[in-house]
Design a protein around this motif. Sequence first.
Motif, PDB file in Angstrom:
ATOM      1  N   ALA B  44       0.815  -1.208   0.000  1.00 19.81           N
ATOM      2  CA  ALA B  44       0.000   0.000   0.000  1.00 19.81           C
ATOM      3  C   ALA B  44       0.851   1.262   0.000  1.00 19.81           C
ATOM      4  N   GLU B  45       2.141   1.123   0.324  1.00 12.88           N
ATOM      5  CA  GLU B  45       2.934   2.329   0.525  1.00 12.88           C
ATOM      6  C   GLU B  45       3.944   2.614  -0.574  1.00 12.88           C
ATOM      7  N   GLY B  46       4.148   1.654  -1.468  1.00 14.37           N
ATOM      8  CA  GLY B  46       5.092   1.912  -2.553  1.00 14.37           C
ATOM      9  C   GLY B  46       6.519   1.592  -2.154  1.00 14.37           C
ATOM     10  N   ARG B  47       7.388   1.435  -3.159  1.00 10.68           N
ATOM     11  CA  ARG B  47       8.791   1.082  -2.936  1.00 10.68           C
ATOM     12  C   ARG B  47       9.641   1.652  -4.066  1.00 10.68           C
ATOM     13  N   TYR B  48      10.924   1.849  -3.754  1.00 12.71           N
ATOM     14  CA  TYR B  48      11.874   2.241  -4.784  1.00 12.71           C
ATOM     15  C   TYR B  48      12.455   0.998  -5.437  1.00 12.71           C
ATOM     16  N   THR B  83      16.756  11.205  -7.867  1.00 11.03           N
ATOM     17  CA  THR B  83      17.277  10.223  -8.820  1.00 11.03           C
ATOM     18  C   THR B  83      16.540   8.898  -8.718  1.00 11.03           C
ATOM     19  N   SER B  84      15.718   8.766  -7.695  1.00 17.84           N
ATOM     20  CA  SER B  84      15.010   7.502  -7.511  1.00 17.84           C
ATOM     21  C   SER B  84      13.617   7.563  -8.121  1.00 17.84           C
ATOM     22  N   ILE B  85      13.046   6.380  -8.295  1.00 12.81           N
ATOM     23  CA  ILE B  85      11.690   6.296  -8.821  1.00 12.81           C
ATOM     24  C   ILE B  85      10.885   5.391  -7.913  1.00 12.81           C
ATOM     25  N   LYS B  86       9.793   5.943  -7.446  1.00 17.37           N
ATOM     26  CA  LYS B  86       8.952   5.187  -6.526  1.00 17.37           C
ATOM     27  C   LYS B  86       7.826   4.518  -7.293  1.00 17.37           C
ATOM     28  N   TYR B  87       7.667   3.234  -7.045  1.00 18.42           N
ATOM     29  CA  TYR B  87       6.578   2.473  -7.660  1.00 18.42           C
ATOM     30  C   TYR B  87       5.444   2.314  -6.657  1.00 18.42           C
ATOM     31  N   ARG B  88       4.236   2.642  -7.106  1.00 14.78           N
ATOM     32  CA  ARG B  88       3.041   2.507  -6.263  1.00 14.78           C
ATOM     33  C   ARG B  88       2.000   1.687  -7.011  1.00 14.78           C
ATOM     34  N   LEU B  89       1.145   1.005  -6.257  1.00 18.06           N
ATOM     35  CA  LEU B  89       0.026   0.297  -6.876  1.00 18.06           C
ATOM     36  C   LEU B  89      -0.963   1.317  -7.435  1.00 18.06           C
TER      37      LEU B  89
END
Lengths: 110, 110
Positions: B44-48, B83-89
């Motif tokens: 539910a919170e997303g990850r890099y 520089t990071s990219i966060k992936y979320r549902l």
Amino acid sequence: MENPQPDTTHNLDQLREDIERMHDQICYALRGPVRILMLFVIGAEGRYVNEISELLDIPQSTASRHLAILRERGLVETERQGTSIKYRLTNVHILSILDDMRRMVTQEKS
Amino acid sequence: MENPQPDTTHNLDQLREDIERMHDQICYALRGPVRILMLFVIGAEGRYVNEISELLDIPQSTASRHLAILRERGLVETERQGTSIKYRLTNVHILSILDDMRRMVTQEKS
DNA sequence: GTACTATATCCGTATATCCGAATATAAGGA
DNA sequence: TCCTTATATTCGGATATACGGATATAGTAC
């Protein structure tokens, strides 16, 4: 308790193990629209092979091969009735999972 | 109304259409345990990306490719943060579907 | 500009999957 | 027994997928 994502990643090994079974028993069977449609068509009451291949308009050998995969993965069971074989869902809960997916893709976002 | 299995097979064309979308958007993404695990881990919170590749212990290129598939199918969205990219549902409802599957394989029959 | 970090894409190869015609098996009826 | 129906399996070939090292791209800091 500093982990910001407790439930999902606490016990990763157990999760991996469960996912392995989810994949083997459910997700593998859902590759390809044909087998998904078959599960809907078998439904709560079961179907014979010839009914399925006619409803789906696919060759009998193709139907049989797909049904064999569903059987190997444990999603359906068979029962011989004379020369015919009736396919039934092993666990009708798969229907509610498929309905959930259907709802998910037929709504503009939830 | 003589059809013994009304709902599922009444409108087969509509069902086929919905299943096509279920397959393209959901089932395709669930091929292979890696992407299923990714969805759980994103949660539910997303990850890099680097978190994901480290948690799952897979090469960065492999993680990125699998995440790209999840993104193409619309299951996850990305947000750049430096520089990071966060992936979320995209839709957390996928989590309850996966939980249902997990329940189904971790119970001795329902 | 250079250097560093994070992520994405390219590439070749190994493996898996799909399809359907043809063939095999199994049960029922004459 | 032979014939018919229902289902399963075999076969070859086209296509798709997975993998990860190497490389490219994008952003940040100096």
